[in-house]
Design a protein around this motif. Structure first.
Motif, PDB file in Angstrom:
ATOM      1  N   ARG A   1      37.348 -18.221  19.253  1.00  0.00           N
ATOM      2  CA  ARG A   1      37.133 -17.066  20.131  1.00  0.00           C
ATOM      3  C   ARG A   1      37.296 -17.453  21.600  1.00  0.00           C
ATOM      4  N   PHE A   2      36.856 -18.660  21.949  1.00  0.00           N
ATOM      5  CA  PHE A   2      37.032 -19.129  23.326  1.00  0.00           C
ATOM      6  C   PHE A   2      38.522 -19.303  23.635  1.00  0.00           C
ATOM      7  N   ALA A   3      39.263 -19.870  22.693  1.00  0.00           N
ATOM      8  CA  ALA A   3      40.696 -20.075  22.902  1.00  0.00           C
ATOM      9  C   ALA A   3      41.438 -18.756  23.068  1.00  0.00           C
ATOM     10  N   ILE A   4      41.023 -17.745  22.333  1.00  0.00           N
ATOM     11  CA  ILE A   4      41.650 -16.425  22.464  1.00  0.00           C
ATOM     12  C   ILE A   4      41.356 -15.823  23.829  1.00  0.00           C
ATOM     13  N   ARG A   5      40.124 -15.986  24.314  1.00  0.00           N
ATOM     14  CA  ARG A   5      39.751 -15.409  25.611  1.00  0.00           C
ATOM     15  C   ARG A   5      40.388 -16.170  26.767  1.00  0.00           C
ATOM     16  N   TYR A   6      40.498 -17.494  26.628  1.00  0.00           N
ATOM     17  CA  TYR A   6      41.026 -18.311  27.724  1.00  0.00           C
ATOM     18  C   TYR A   6      42.249 -19.098  27.226  1.00  0.00           C
ATOM     19  N   PRO A   7      43.375 -18.439  27.094  1.00  0.00           N
ATOM     20  CA  PRO A   7      44.562 -19.100  26.521  1.00  0.00           C
ATOM     21  C   PRO A   7      45.126 -20.223  27.377  1.00  0.00           C
ATOM     22  N   GLN A   8      44.759 -20.282  28.656  1.00  0.00           N
ATOM     23  CA  GLN A   8      45.266 -21.355  29.517  1.00  0.00           C
ATOM     24  C   GLN A   8      44.414 -22.620  29.437  1.00  0.00           C
ATOM     25  N   VAL A   9      43.317 -22.580  28.699  1.00  0.00           N
ATOM     26  CA  VAL A   9      42.489 -23.767  28.486  1.00  0.00           C
ATOM     27  C   VAL A   9      42.931 -24.439  27.196  1.00  0.00           C
ATOM     28  N   ARG A  10      43.128 -25.746  27.264  1.00  0.00           N
ATOM     29  CA  ARG A  10      43.472 -26.525  26.067  1.00  0.00           C
ATOM     30  C   ARG A  10      42.189 -27.171  25.548  1.00  0.00           C
ATOM     31  N   LEU A  11      41.547 -26.506  24.607  1.00  0.00           N
ATOM     32  CA  LEU A  11      40.245 -26.927  24.109  1.00  0.00           C
ATOM     33  C   LEU A  11      40.413 -27.984  23.020  1.00  0.00           C
ATOM     34  N   GLU A  12      39.690 -29.099  23.158  1.00  0.00           N
ATOM     35  CA  GLU A  12      39.674 -30.163  22.157  1.00  0.00           C
ATOM     36  C   GLU A  12      38.224 -30.408  21.743  1.00  0.00           C
ATOM     37  N   VAL A  13      37.922 -30.248  20.463  1.00  0.00           N
ATOM     38  CA  VAL A  13      36.559 -30.427  19.946  1.00  0.00           C
ATOM     39  C   VAL A  13      36.537 -31.622  19.006  1.00  0.00           C
ATOM     40  N   THR A  14      35.641 -32.562  19.294  1.00  0.00           N
ATOM     41  CA  THR A  14      35.437 -33.727  18.441  1.00  0.00           C
ATOM     42  C   THR A  14      34.079 -33.603  17.767  1.00  0.00           C
ATOM     43  N   THR A  15      34.042 -33.835  16.462  1.00  0.00           N
ATOM     44  CA  THR A  15      32.812 -33.688  15.691  1.00  0.00           C
ATOM     45  C   THR A  15      32.206 -35.046  15.393  1.00  0.00           C
ATOM     46  N   GLU A  16      30.985 -35.272  15.874  1.00  0.00           N
ATOM     47  CA  GLU A  16      30.275 -36.526  15.602  1.00  0.00           C
ATOM     48  C   GLU A  16      28.825 -36.398  16.054  1.00  0.00           C
ATOM     49  N   ASP A  17      27.943 -37.130  15.372  1.00  0.00           N
ATOM     50  CA  ASP A  17      26.526 -37.090  15.709  1.00  0.00           C
ATOM     51  C   ASP A  17      26.102 -38.217  16.653  1.00  0.00           C
ATOM     52  N   ARG A  18      26.956 -39.211  16.840  1.00  0.00           N
ATOM     53  CA  ARG A  18      26.564 -40.340  17.687  1.00  0.00           C
ATOM     54  C   ARG A  18      26.487 -39.919  19.152  1.00  0.00           C
ATOM     55  N   PRO A  19      25.666 -40.585  19.966  1.00  0.00           N
ATOM     56  CA  PRO A  19      25.570 -40.266  21.395  1.00  0.00           C
ATOM     57  C   PRO A  19      26.767 -40.823  22.166  1.00  0.00           C
TER      58      PRO A  19
END
Length: 297
Positions: free
Chosen positions: A112-130
């Motif tokens: 939903r964020f990518a649809i609203r802000y198409p000029q942002v290149r969002l990268e999400v990394t999944t991990e529990d470590r700090p």
């Protein structure tokens, strides 16, 4: 301070060496080296430890890189916004998020964020470590009950609790009798769970018959009747409402808080500000019930 020298320092720091920075930027290696040396001389500090085969940021260099990188990015975004006549967030936004939140909610949030802000290149990394935000280049991290960190600021955007639940097929035992349980992590020394229910505060004696590594695995096993489980309210509220799980009580533990953390309030990029506002819009009250509704949407 010479902003060109500062920009050259950031380029060298980002690429880990004068040669790589020269190839990436198209600027002469000698020019980059001279400008960084001039910057060090002007500041009176050493920014890099130089070896025969390596170049490493000093503690002062890391601190300057963290702040200078944000400053130069902000200046670039401001100039771009002025030139384009708007202030739409743009550029790369790197976020680290915990596993359970990523599995249940982050995919929908990110889309939903990518649809609203198409000029942002969002990268999400999944991990529990700090993760180390500065060293690993993250703009924002989402963490569960994080330890205090003087280098980070942020806000709580969600609060959740733990419910003790079981399949309708699991018979609730008499006081003091052990019940089969599914737990996350090691079963060592886990023998009782404190909970609050209609009868007040009680201690539930458990027999950990299954240990798994994630809460979604706990949920699956509890649904299948393996035993009782301790799960986030947001994750099981719809199962309880549908009769797939029975709520035995609330776990007597501190509430879970989800924090959005970033390096500094000053010079906060338009991308990070937009994502923080997006989280607030998605979860205006920050309750477990809101998260449960979001997951079911």
């Amino acid at each position: 301070m010479d902003l060109l020298a500062l920009a050259d320092f950031v380029t060298v720091a980002q690429h880990g060496g004068f040669g790589r920075a020269a190839r990436a930027s198209g600027r002469p290696k000698a020019t980059l080296s001279r400008r960084v040396s001039d910057l060090e001389a002007g500041l009176g500090i050493r920014l890099f430890e130089r070896g025969a085969r390596m170049l490493r940021l000093t503690e002062e260099g890391r601190a300057l890189h963290a702040r200078a990188g944000a400053l130069l990015t902000e200046l670039e975004e401001t100039a771009s916004a002025i030139a384009s006549g708007g202030a739409r967030p743009q550029g790369r936004l790197r976020i680290s998020a915990p596993v359970l939140f990523s599995q249940t909610a982050m995919g929908k949030l990110a889309a939903r964020f990518a649809i609203r802000y198409p000029q942002v290149r969002l990268e999400v990394t999944t991990e529990d470590r700090p993760v180390d935000m500065i060293e690993e280049g993250f703009d924002l991290v989402i963490r569960v009950n994080p330890d205090p960190d003087a280098n980070l600021v942020g806000r709580v955007f969600l609060r959740d609790g733990l419910a003790i639940v079981a399949s309708p097929a699991v018979v609730r035992p008499a006081q003091g009798t052990a019940v089969p349980a599914v737990i996350r992590g090691s079963s060592n020394d886990v023998r009782t769970w404190s909970m609050t229910g209609s009868a007040g505060r009680t201690d539930l004696v458990i027999d950990p018959v299954l240990s798994v590594s994630s809460l979604t695995m706990v949920q699956d096993a509890v649904r299948m009747g393996v035993g009782v489980g301790r799960l986030p309210v947001s994750l099981v509220s719809h199962d309880i409402a549908a009769g797939r799980l029975v709520h035995w009580g609330d776990a007597d533990v501190p509430p879970t808080q989800l924090w959005a953390l970033y390096p500094s309030r000053r010079l906060l990029s338009a991308r990070v500000s937009a994502f923080l506002d997006f989280l607030k819009e998605a979860f205006p009250m920050g309750t477990a019930e809101e998260l449960a509704a979001y997951l079911a949407d």
